[in-house]
Motif scaffolding. Structure first.
Motif, PDB file in Angstrom:
ATOM      1  N   GLN A   1      -4.695   3.266   1.717  1.00 30.57           N
ATOM      2  CA  GLN A   1      -4.094   2.120   0.757  1.00 30.57           C
ATOM      3  C   GLN A   1      -4.823   3.816  -0.585  1.00 30.57           C
ATOM      4  OE1 GLN A   1      -6.760  -1.536   1.157  1.00 30.57           O
ATOM      5  NE2 GLN A   1      -7.000  -0.562   3.602  1.00 30.57           N
TER       6      GLN A   1
ATOM      7  N   THR B   1      -0.213  -7.182   7.775  1.00 30.52           N
ATOM      8  CA  THR B   1      -0.181  -7.721   6.505  1.00 30.52           C
ATOM      9  C   THR B   1       0.816  -7.912   6.367  1.00 30.52           C
ATOM     10  OG1 THR B   1       1.559  -5.934   7.689  1.00 30.52           O
ATOM     11  CG2 THR B   1      -0.184  -4.982   7.375  1.00 30.52           C
TER      12      THR B   1
ATOM     13  N   ASN C   1      -1.791  -5.887   0.088  1.00 38.51           N
ATOM     14  CA  ASN C   1      -0.717  -6.347   1.166  1.00 38.51           C
ATOM     15  C   ASN C   1      -1.533  -6.965   2.525  1.00 38.51           C
ATOM     16  OD1 ASN C   1       1.775  -7.007  -0.231  1.00 38.51           O
ATOM     17  ND2 ASN C   1       2.101  -4.554   0.298  1.00 38.51           N
ATOM     18  N   LEU C   2      -2.757  -6.882   2.802  1.00 39.90           N
ATOM     19  CA  LEU C   2      -3.137  -7.534   3.775  1.00 39.90           C
ATOM     20  C   LEU C   2      -3.290  -8.933   3.732  1.00 39.90           C
ATOM     21  CD1 LEU C   2      -5.524  -4.442   5.082  1.00 39.90           C
ATOM     22  CD2 LEU C   2      -3.143  -4.996   5.547  1.00 39.90           C
TER      23      LEU C   2
END
Lengths: 265, 265, 265
Positions: free
Chosen positions: B56, B190, B235-236
């Motif tokens: 990440q 996601t 984006n989770l």
């Protein structure tokens, strides 16, 4: 004009990679930026404590330093992103009061509503403006880019009610605003407040179960294990125990918010 | 080609001098290296969590950055020391899966088994390759030395089973993979997983005792103290409470490993 | 002669801005200083632990590095501020024993009582010499200013009683001096102490309820969950559990001060 130094103050703690992401963004834009962590342990969402840390700390850095601060519980909402010029320093973060103690005490301070997206990341997460707006703006500022190019001057930054001690005719009533790592109790009573009262006949400081009859100079002025009051290194009245920890040793009533009364005879 | 920046990710915590020793080694070899701490609070020995942090975070740094990572429970055993070239970044650490999420998603990634001791410290402690092998290699790489001079290319790096959510016809079953400093629950679901399902008729997210009916944009979309789901800055899918802390406020079933089910109507 | 690097070791923790203030002072005087945090989690006031950290860590940095250390329970009292030259490194902090392990093992070390206020901040808080005396002195030193200009040479630095293990004819009695982040127990028994005894007939290590019959090389030499003894990366005997945490897994008698006995057969 700029020092190339960027300080970072957040409530992000030490266990997530959020601060490192901000540093990566900064160094991508300005590879020569020198980054200094102030603290990342501001209690989550505590604008008042963050504001106090920034005000106390910024002045030890060279003129032209950029102070990036992200205590931002309203991220993604309507609060404005701002840059502040005050006392020859630059400040970048949310318009939520975080920089108010600096703004209100510095004449000629200027506040800019950051709105030119040219200085932001291309994609903006609604939950992490620290990385996507404030870090890139701070980095551009550290290169000497004029903040007035980044948005419009505004005259109405959000203010912060900073609870001052109450001054009565013969006493002063303040409170504990921070407990430091040593368990020292930092109050909102400054040296200037104390100077308002003539000290000739003595005073009595009361906090929780503790009563102190004088203001000492340093910890070693009392025996090991004894409590004392002194003016700390940020000019605030502080309650401590020589080689001890007030918060641990004297019990749980000694915490943020506890009343501190000084009676002058 | 190289940025001169070295990031460091470890499970060493903040109370031992191990990270400082690595920095001393780095600066002795490359006095101009700029070192950035990612985090040192990866849970001890947790390769999966370390790998997720590295994946990440690295992309926010300039191309040519060296990412030094030491989550190394097998130190001194048979696991190989490796360097990885992927996505124009360099990675250095143990061959135990730590870099697998980067390797598997980047075409043309290359893995080098570090075996030329010329780039190591003269004496190697069997319990601290971070200081004696990985830090000096990272420092040499940050000066632009070709990693292919440091060992042999290998084709069989250790992989890592990264548990993906289970996709059924009308639901998605994932889990909490991290609880951040704010008590937000980060899941392994996601934005791309969610996009597989048409959102037209609504959805229902269930985790522990909590049921949520929509995906919000930012924390302030619900009232203070109310829970919500949103797509976080990496984006989770994330479960949070506006100005609150899910992990503290909602009880102990909200922890790493807890099942998260999304049913699509 | 100087590396331009300054390390900082304190007992200030991570939640107050005190270390950042020191960094601001340093960068105001020497904008090119490169600052590395050693640790800030020395137990409050623990000179013995701070001294051990400094001794173990400094040698990994380049010659000419300045090591600034502030574990200073006597701040504002009569203890002297000092600079030490030893082993081509410079040390700055209070004269309370913090640098004694370096001084006593390095021939030709020199101790200077810092008394020229020209190298200090203009105003000195009686409770924060770290910021007002030691940080500015360290910064001037990092620029190459001669420490002998800053004060007078003294021959009587404060010493520190560093409890060594007791060597008997057939056994060695030491103790745990530190529990690291992984829960490994670091003892005061060095490789050199062990080498005094012939190992031919075997040995028995006893600590708390634990008995170990050999000294392993690395953690993976025993099965997961099994305890072992080894010589750690700082040449000290260490008690560990492979992929475990002695301090958590084996109970509370495994702490700083616990006796460690090695019997040689």
């Amino acid at each position: 004009m700029v020092s190339g130094i960027i300080t970072i103050t957040t409530d992000f703690g030490e266990r997530d990679p959020y601060v490192a992401m901000m540093k990566g963004v900064i160094l991508t834009i300005n590879p020569d930026a020198r980054i200094v962590d102030t603290i990342h342990q501001v209690p989550p969402g505590s604008i008042l404590e963050g504001a106090s840390i920034i005000k106390q700390t910024y002045q030890y850095f060279p003129s032209g330093t950029v102070h990036l601060a992200v205590i931002d519980p309203g991220v993604g909402g309507k609060r404005r992103p701002i840059a502040v010029l005050a006392d020859n320093h630059l400040f970048v973060g949310p318009d939520n009061g975080l920089f108010w103690p600096v703004i209100e005490t510095q004449e000629n301070s200027e506040v800019i509503h950051l709105c030119d997206k040219m200085y932001w990341m291309r994609e903006i997460s609604p939950t992490f403006h620290g990385r996507d707006i404030f870090a890139p703006v701070a980095s551009h500022l550290s290169k000497g880019i004029d903040p007035f190019l980044m948005g419009e001057k505004v005259d109405n930054p959000i203010t912060l009610a900073n609870p001052l001690p109450r001054e009565n005719s013969s006493d002063l009533v303040g409170k504990i605003i921070r407990v430091d790592h040593f368990g020292n109790l930092i109050t909102n009573i400054t040296r200037e407040h104390l100077n308002l009262f003539p000290e000739s006949k003595g005073l009595e400081i009361r906090v929780g179960t503790l009563t102190l009859k004088k203001i000492s100079t340093t910890y070693g002025d009392v025996s090991e294990g004894e409590p004392l009051a002194l003016i700390g290194s940020s000019n605030l009245l502080e309650i401590a125990i020589n080689r001890g920890n007030v918060a641990h040793d004297l019990g749980q009533e000694f915490k943020v918010g506890t009343k501190v009364t000084i009676e002058f005879h």
